[in-house]
Enzyme design. Structure first.
Site, PDB file in Angstrom:
ATOM      1  N   PHE A   1      30.287  40.474  46.831  1.00 35.62           N
ATOM      2  CA  PHE A   1      31.681  40.519  46.374  1.00 35.62           C
ATOM      3  C   PHE A   1      32.220  39.080  46.304  1.00 35.62           C
ATOM      4  CE2 PHE A   1      30.778  44.274  48.982  1.00 35.62           C
ATOM      5  CZ  PHE A   1      30.991  45.296  48.075  1.00 35.62           C
TER       6      PHE A   1
ATOM      7  N   ASP B   1      28.813  39.995  42.207  1.00 32.57           N
ATOM      8  CA  ASP B   1      30.104  40.649  42.003  1.00 32.57           C
ATOM      9  C   ASP B   1      29.977  41.590  40.809  1.00 32.57           C
ATOM     10  OD1 ASP B   1      33.096  39.969  43.187  1.00 32.57           O
ATOM     11  OD2 ASP B   1      33.162  40.893  41.211  1.00 32.57           O
ATOM     12  N   SER B   2      30.833  42.609  40.759  1.00 32.73           N
ATOM     13  CA  SER B   2      30.792  43.562  39.649  1.00 32.73           C
ATOM     14  C   SER B   2      31.622  43.113  38.455  1.00 32.73           C
ATOM     15  CB  SER B   2      31.279  44.932  40.114  1.00 32.73           C
ATOM     16  OG  SER B   2      32.625  44.854  40.551  1.00 32.73           O
TER      17      SER B   2
ATOM     18  N   ASP C   1      32.417  40.483  51.766  1.00 31.16           N
ATOM     19  CA  ASP C   1      33.885  40.420  51.662  1.00 31.16           C
ATOM     20  C   ASP C   1      34.342  41.420  50.608  1.00 31.16           C
ATOM     21  OD1 ASP C   1      36.520  39.659  51.900  1.00 31.16           O
ATOM     22  OD2 ASP C   1      36.328  37.894  50.617  1.00 31.16           O
TER      23      ASP C   1
ATOM     24  N   CYS D   1      39.708  43.711  54.645  1.00 29.40           N
ATOM     25  CA  CYS D   1      41.101  43.376  54.358  1.00 29.40           C
ATOM     26  C   CYS D   1      41.983  44.624  54.395  1.00 29.40           C
ATOM     27  CB  CYS D   1      41.223  42.668  53.013  1.00 29.40           C
ATOM     28  SG  CYS D   1      40.682  43.644  51.590  1.00 29.40           S
TER      29      CYS D   1
END
Length: 396
Positions: free
Chosen positions: A230, A252-253, A300, A340
């Site tokens: 991520f 990452d996507s 993350d 988060c």
């Protein structure tokens, strides 16, 4: 001093956290509303016994029916908003000294600065304001005028927070730009340069809350093979590369985020980072099947729990992600894992790693327990402001 025409009367035993300074009055805590407040109106909040708690702003459509801002009986007028903003600005400038060290930081942290429903990030001469409260959004002009006066910002872009716009009754397309927003915005953090897309990027375009954590994790990366999951626009990956990692694979996507990450690597003259687009769980499965192992794995992920109903599925997702991350971690390697989700408290997140240790049969030693940077101050009466967890662990 005028008193609001409407009163929100709480149910028995619901006032204590509000007296202590928690700003959220939930619908299920309200016995009745006296008067006919319109969305965004100022209201007086009182206990079941009739004692005044404070003054807030009302939204009949939101789960948070009223947000409290004053406990001293004063009005919620333009002078109040400016004074509260000035306090936030002074903290970053005079106490934290962020203007001298960083050009990217959180200027206003919602409940952490006593401004529930407003988040402002500063990127050099530009501010990005996210409104997650309908009532504050209706006071947008006064807030933006005060921000520009207090900071000297050349431009401000203000928009509703997409994550909560529907439940607050906000139009995601209601974007206001004051002044000039640079088309090509570059900020500096930890000695690195980053392109920031404040118009189309996620949230405000960058994640300032991980600044100190990116630097902390990088200290474990010298000479190591690093996997950054991520990665967004490359924050952890570039810090690891700068700190002397042997190699970094960043996943990452989001194609736009990776395009920015590659540009960030280029402008920082970083050549040992390989970026890959794809679904993180599937990539972890492939890496495990191929026998790939990394010395440092960084996780993350985005927020998994936005509402209480999401908590159980979120904990399952965190467990699966961290199990998969450990499966590609070399013995004695470092796992830096983050959450988060404010609804996942620190003890519960540590339990995720305890679960990983149990099921992987690998010892997990937590070396550092970290959180958001000091420009995201935690409000003692509002534990939800302590939202970011970053655990750095050694996995045997």
């Amino acid at each position: 001093m005028t008193t609001p025409s409407a009163r929100v009367v709480l149910k028995p035993k619901r006032a204590r956290p509000l007296f202590a300074g928690h700003p959220w009055v939930f619908a299920q805590s309200i016995a009745r509303v006296e008067g006919s407040p319109e969305p965004g109106d100022e209201v007086e909040v009182v206990s079941h016994e009739g004692a005044t708690v404070g003054r807030g702003l009302f939204n009949p459509s939101s789960a948070i029916r009223a947000r409290l801002y004053r406990w001293d009986g004063g009005p919620l007028d333009d002078a109040f908003w400016k004074a509260r903003l000035e306090t936030a600005v002074q903290l970053r400038r005079d106490v934290l000294g962020l203007d001298a060290r960083n050009s990217a930081y959180r200027l206003v942290f919602s409940e952490g600065d006593g401004l529930s429903g407003l988040t402002v990030d500063r990127y050099g001469s530009c501010l990005v304001a996210l409104f997650s409260s309908l009532a504050l959004h209706r006071r947008r002009d006064a807030i933006l005028d005060a921000l520009r006066e207090l900071t000297g910002a050349e431009g401000i872009i203000a928009r509703p927070d997409r994550a909560v716009a529907k439940e607050e009754g906000l139009d995601v397309g209601d974007v206001r730009i004051v002044g000039t927003i640079p088309e090509d915005l570059t900020v500096f953090e930890n000695g690195l340069s980053y392109k920031v897309d404040v118009l189309q990027g996620q949230k405000t375009g960058f994640y300032c809350d991980q600044r100190e954590n990116r630097e902390a994790v990088a200290r474990y990366c010298l000479g190591k093979r690093v996997l950054d999951l991520f990665c967004f626009t490359g924050g952890f990956a570039l810090n690891a590369a700068k700190a002397g990692a042997a190699s970094v694979r960043a996943v990452d996507s989001s194609a736009p985020a990776l395009a920015t990450a590659r540009e960030n690597a280029r402008i920082n003259e970083v050549a040992n980072v390989e970026f890959e687009q794809g679904d993180v769980p599937k990539i972890l499965e492939r890496l495990k099947a191929a026998g790939e192992r990394f010395d440092v794995v960084i996780c993350d992920p985005p927020k998994y729990a936005g509402h209480a109903r999401d908590l159980a599925p979120a904990l399952g997702a965190y467990a699966r992600l961290n199990h998969a991350a450990v499966d590609v971690l070399s013995p004695g390697g470092i796992l830096a894992t983050c959450s988060c989700s404010g609804l996942v408290d620190r003890a519960t997140f540590r339990d995720v790693l305890a679960n990983v240790a149990e099921h992987s049969r690998r010892p997990v030693q937590i070396l550092e327990q970290r959180g958001q940077g000091p420009d995201h101050p935690v409000s003692a009466p509002c534990p939800e402001t302590d939202y970011l967890k970053c655990l750095i662990a050694r996995v045997g």
